[in-house]
Write a protein that holds these residues in place. Structure first.
Motif, mmCIF file in Angstrom:
data_model
loop_
_atom_site.group_PDB
_atom_site.id
_atom_site.type_symbol
_atom_site.label_atom_id
_atom_site.label_comp_id
_atom_site.label_asym_id
_atom_site.label_seq_id
_atom_site.Cartn_x
_atom_site.Cartn_y
_atom_site.Cartn_z
ATOM 1 N N GLU A 6 0.792 -1.159 0.009
ATOM 2 C CA GLU A 6 0.211 0.019 -0.102
ATOM 3 C C GLU A 6 0.814 1.428 -0.026
ATOM 4 N N ALA A 21 -3.408 3.745 -2.830
ATOM 5 C CA ALA A 21 -2.900 2.765 -3.749
ATOM 6 C C ALA A 21 -2.491 1.461 -3.366
ATOM 7 N N CYS A 22 -2.499 0.328 -3.954
ATOM 8 C CA CYS A 22 -2.156 -1.028 -3.630
ATOM 9 C C CYS A 22 -1.613 -1.752 -4.822
ATOM 10 N N VAL A 23 -0.373 -2.016 -4.797
ATOM 11 C CA VAL A 23 0.101 -2.715 -5.748
ATOM 12 C C VAL A 23 0.154 -4.335 -5.702
ATOM 13 N N LYS A 76 1.107 -6.387 -12.981
ATOM 14 C CA LYS A 76 0.490 -5.708 -12.009
ATOM 15 C C LYS A 76 -0.538 -5.265 -11.748
ATOM 16 N N ARG A 77 -1.479 -5.469 -10.617
ATOM 17 C CA ARG A 77 -2.872 -5.176 -10.503
ATOM 18 C C ARG A 77 -2.568 -3.993 -9.377
ATOM 19 N N THR A 78 -3.293 -2.994 -9.706
ATOM 20 C CA THR A 78 -3.425 -1.908 -8.630
ATOM 21 C C THR A 78 -4.759 -1.681 -8.077
ATOM 22 N N SER A 80 -7.230 0.908 -6.062
ATOM 23 C CA SER A 80 -7.213 2.209 -5.820
ATOM 24 C C SER A 80 -8.187 2.422 -4.814
#
Length: 125
Positions: A6, A21-23, A76-78, A80
């Motif tokens: 995060e 945001a969280c990758v 990667k997925r983010t 939000s």
């Protein structure tokens, strides 16, 4: 394995906005559920929002003020979390999370298998 990191926490005044945001990386599929929960000092974790089988759910405490989106970029997925009209009671450590298999109960109990390290949100009156 799924990893979540995060970012975006901070301090705002009552009525302000923040975007977290969280990758997400690792083995994750559209069948995974993903979401956010929070925990304030001395309180139990509280679910905020979650995505389950294409449907996004929000807790009553944030409905209409928070929005949750998922974007995909390469591997990667983010995740939000846009937080508007913040209140002092929204102050907490915010965590993103994922799990599979999962149910609506996974979201509402915030009982995920994978979670990030958290990012602090402070809201002053």
């Amino acid at each position: 394995q799924v990893q979540l990191v995060e970012s975006g926490g901070g301090s705002v005044h009552d009525g302000g906005s923040l975007k977290l945001a969280c990758v997400v990386s690792g083995y994750i599929t559209p069948n995974h559920c993903m979401g956010w929960f929070r925990q304030a000092p001395g309180k139990e974790r509280e679910w905020v929002t979650g995505l389950l089988r294409g449907i996004t759910y929000f807790s009553d405490s944030v409905k209409g003020r928070f929005s949750f989106t998922v974007s995909q970029d390469s591997a990667k997925r983010t995740l939000s979390l846009q937080m508007d009209s913040l209140k002092p009671e929204d102050a907490a450590m915010y965590y993103c999370a994922a799990d599979f298999p999962c149910s609506y109960r996974t979201l509402t109990t915030a009982d995920y298998k994978y979670t990030g390290q958290g990012t602090q949100v402070t809201v002053s009156a």
